[in-house]
Write an enzyme that holds these catalytic residues in place. Structure first.
Site: not given
Lengths: 340, 340, 340, 340
Positions: A149-151, A153
């Site tokens: 997921g972006c968060y 990472t």
């Protein structure tokens, strides 16, 4: 050339994948699918690609995708990805899944946080969490990458060195993240409308965001014991970028310079991590459109806290760029191909 | 009508003061000054006021201000305010100072964080910290109000109930604040230019921002013992608004509902604090142009943290609006006059 | 106090009306309606008003509105307004309609551009076009005001003096307008989502926007003969504001100074028009939240063109503020009450 | 590899050049200069390039640049470029000048609009106006390219087909352009600060912008006779992008479809012009970061006007991308190298 398909090409992540892949020296994009009634030129759905990509965007037909592609990127909502992943894997395709469906080894954990049953749990064992800075070797050997997921990472890269090296305690970690609006996807929604988001800053899902267990699982692995974090996401009135500010308690007195050295050493082999020079702090602007994660860390001895800060482009290192980085590893290409 | 002067009328705070004061039922703005070579119509410097305010904006002449006004708002940089405050006070004027110059009872603390000598330290004893939610009675009795900083206003209001009622410990408090760009003032600066700030999110001065001791001093007073906080400010690509997310450790298990009740009780008499209904979180958009501080608080039992969130408009409750609220108290007007 | 109702209170225009009316010295807001299943506190739908307005927002019940209010603001989509207007008028209420339904004396023109039949055409004769700068006397005498569109307000005020005084020809007029996103209403829409609008500038509906005939009808009335304009609207990545740049051909040589004098004379009695000093050009920022229309005009003798520029806040002078200005006239209040 | 230098690497245009050139398959960037007291790593000045470019950014030393590079990009303010261009040309370098200094064959025209004397007028004759869509052959044969201004690029490409094919008259042309803020350069300026530009839209320099004669000169060449235009630029609160809306009078009745065909035919050989499908209008978002110019054209028979619309990224097709396109031609590379 390796032939690749993007399943779900018209969202922000799928579109970013296309933008990256058409410049990649070792692959040819051969199939684009989206939720459509009939095929349309990709430029009709995504005018940005008119004249640049000569492919139709078609309704998803797994057989057709299998014929056309060797690697399949799944840029689909969680819950939808799992079924298709199975289809493509069983036909020998390599799959980079950008949804959350294969990010947890623990099926129950997934089902608790996502609130749906897992329908391809048999594949959880072979899926590898696609954070190359921590799992490069495993990614090279798998056919199913669960792209982070972006968060997570940004959060994991910011905190991992402190836990791995024992510089900070694993208790009471606070992760305060701020994301641009494209992180919420491309869709009609009053809450995501310009009038509601512009000149607005807000927190949401404090302590209950579904990326929490993903962060905890990876940090737990790094720390060698269970880690619980307080994760608080916020929405920033910009298109792209996530800045994460993480707060930890030092195990013993340590200076900012020593922390920076620790980070540089930890990420010495990571081509997409940039530890900033002392004093400088990450800015999402510096990674706009790039696959880098910029990092800094500050020891505040007065307040007894270590503060780690990361910046990524949520659509690149937080999604499509990292997916390509993973594809490079899975396919045996140089890790940075198409990304620098 | 009470006659008021704005010294420093062309910055964002001074201009906001003017916007509020021209709608105030009990005062008349009689003097506007700015760093100018000669008087100009206010509409020339601030086109927003053309046709609305029939006053010149003049170079600062303290004698003239004394003749024209009973109350003087000082909207000047720190270090500049202190000298003028003395001038106006010695002539019997009431002074609302929006700089940091009189916010600290402890001269050494000021000099350490601001890096300049205090030249009006004799007045520090009579200055009252102008946060009406905590100091209403003292403000009513003073002639010199030190209007709080924008970050401290949001941070203190978010955290004070927890410390005052002993619901959270005073150790390890983390305050992560996010501010719109007008908080940095109206001036030519590459770092504040549109091209650098737009589509950018960044942290700055982590642990070293000059608002840190101001937050600590007030929270220490509330807690009844010294408080050290980790304060991390961030810059948001929007004009106005500060969202503060504060993280504390609960002293004993407590639910979100009980915390919300505690906040409602603590601020029951405060007309400009709105504790949101359970589940809802503050959004800077909801206080845009208003003097309210919106608050919420979340108990995350899983992670063992209390998260308090506040939203203010940095130019209103964080500066000009609060200054008018203070003027109302100093002058014996109803506290909400001109602000609702 | 005159009792007023806002029918359609939760859109951007309805919400702005509420913000203005709660500060108005001669009215009391007594009824708020919206598309809802059951009444809710207004602060639940619009957190901005929590603690400020102690009224529920209810599903629309015309009988109840009639009992509670003397003046009814209709902030509804075109096509919906017409039916309710009839209901309220027949019971003796004064109606300020913010939709397009009563802006045209010519029913066929309405039906051609809006593509729906008019169901209250019997009221078209008594409706007055609510642009006070051109129709003050008629507005004072009516019970049904058709509040102008946002684009037409800016366009007509920019161009009218040139046609009224014969300084420019009525042929070949080009009106290039740029609007903030709230002009498109408060709703879920991919095209209006932050991700699509931010860092984007685009034209739309060139020559075919439904505000075209409204502009033409009024300018035709001013010119004393039919006027056709090329109207090109554009979407600006900001919340509020419309800037209109209009291009006309001079009838004979005229200087910028003479044009500015002409504008000042034409609008001498208009409290909400500000003709800027020579050289200065309107900026939407200067009218943010205000009911003013800022105007300038430039004679480019080299290119043989007159350029007239106007700036308004689309939600204030372009909608809610002008509606209150009209209410003031209809009710016999001073025109500027509640607006300065 | 051809060796290239960027003189003035730290502005928005210079930085964009660097971003493009490091991905170019036939060149190596060997020298970066800026207004500095001493050399610094490029990542210190421009953190975006940390870890990507291993070059110092140095004070400008023309001898050193000559040693290191075969092609020199001058990304300097007008008036500064002219002297250096001479230096580099006399040593046999190929020069792509991004300033206005060599855009006019007519020295007097330059001096009148720019208000300074031309100090390298001897080179005006050999300079070629670097708009490849109109001057490809000449560009291939020159050593001095005058890279067009950002506004002229969008304006000329939008209007040229109409004049070249006689579809529109050359009289009374109106060009209304809207630019993102980076168009004004990277510098400290109150007018360009975030607080002044955000949530603001304004016109400036109507009829007097220095890009006016540049547009007129090129359109005159295309039309075969002098052309005068009314050029009105506007500032959009976004970082990048210029949308130009041009208004012309048709010579005889013509449909939108026929106009679109005319545009497609006119630009059939231009790899960076995209004529959109009927009905679709350009959006700056679609060309963000790309070297394309998106075009559409509408015949409004009702109003008797042709409206041509173009969108470019002001830093790419409007500056750095076009400069690289010109370099490709000058060096005999494929025109699209490094740009797709």
């Amino acid at each position: 050339m390796t032939r690749v398909a993007i399943v779900g090409a018209t969202g922000y992540t799928g579109s970013e994948l296309l933008d990256i892949l058409i410049g990649h020296p070792r692959v040819a994009v051969t199939s684009l699918t989206a939720k459509l009634d009939a095929p349309v030129p990709v430029g009709t759905e995504l005018p940005r690609f008119a004249g640049r990509v000569d492919l139709p965007c078609t309704p998803l037909d797994p057989d057709e995708v299998c014929e056309k592609a060797d690697v399949v990127f799944l840029s689909l909502p969680h819950g939808v990805s799992m079924a298709y992943a199975e289809t493509f894997l069983s036909r020998g395709k390599k799959v980079i899944d950008l949804s959350a469906d294969f990010r947890f080894g623990d099926r129950a954990l997934y089902e608790r946080w996502y609130g749906i049953p897992h329908r391809a749990a048999g594949r959880l064992g072979e899926a590898v969490y696609g954070l190359p800075e921590l799992h490069e070797a495993e990614i090279r050997g798998t056919s199913l990458v669960a792209n982070p997921g972006c968060y997570p990472t940004g959060a994991i890269l910011a905190v991992a060195p402190l836990l791995a090296r024992g510089a900070a305690g694993a208790e009471g970690i606070v992760i305060d993240s701020k994301s641009g609006v494209t992180g919420a996807g491309r869709r009609a929604s009053l809450a995501l409308s310009f009038g509601e988001c512009h000149e607005s800053f807000r927190a949401y899902k404090i302590g209950s965001h579904q990326h929490t267990p993903e962060i905890e699982a990876e940090l737990g692995r790094v720390a060698g014991r269970p880690v619980t974090v307080l994760f608080a996401p916020h929405l920033v009135p910009m298109n792209r970028g996530i800045l994460t500010t993480a707060y930890l308690a030092p195990r013993s007195a340590i200076s900012t310079d020593d922390l920076l050295d620790l980070y540089r050493e930890f990420y010495a082999a990571a081509p997409f991590v940039r530890v900033m020079d002392g004093g400088a702090l990450p800015d999402t602007k510096n990674v706009l459109g790039l696959n880098y994660c910029d990092l800094s860390v500050v020891a505040d001895e007065r307040a007894g806290r270590i503060v780690a800060v990361s910046a990524i482009d949520n659509l690149v290192k937080g999604a499509a760029g990292q997916a390509v980085q993973n594809m490079n590893l899975v396919c045996g290409f140089p890790q940075t191909d198409g990304l620098v």
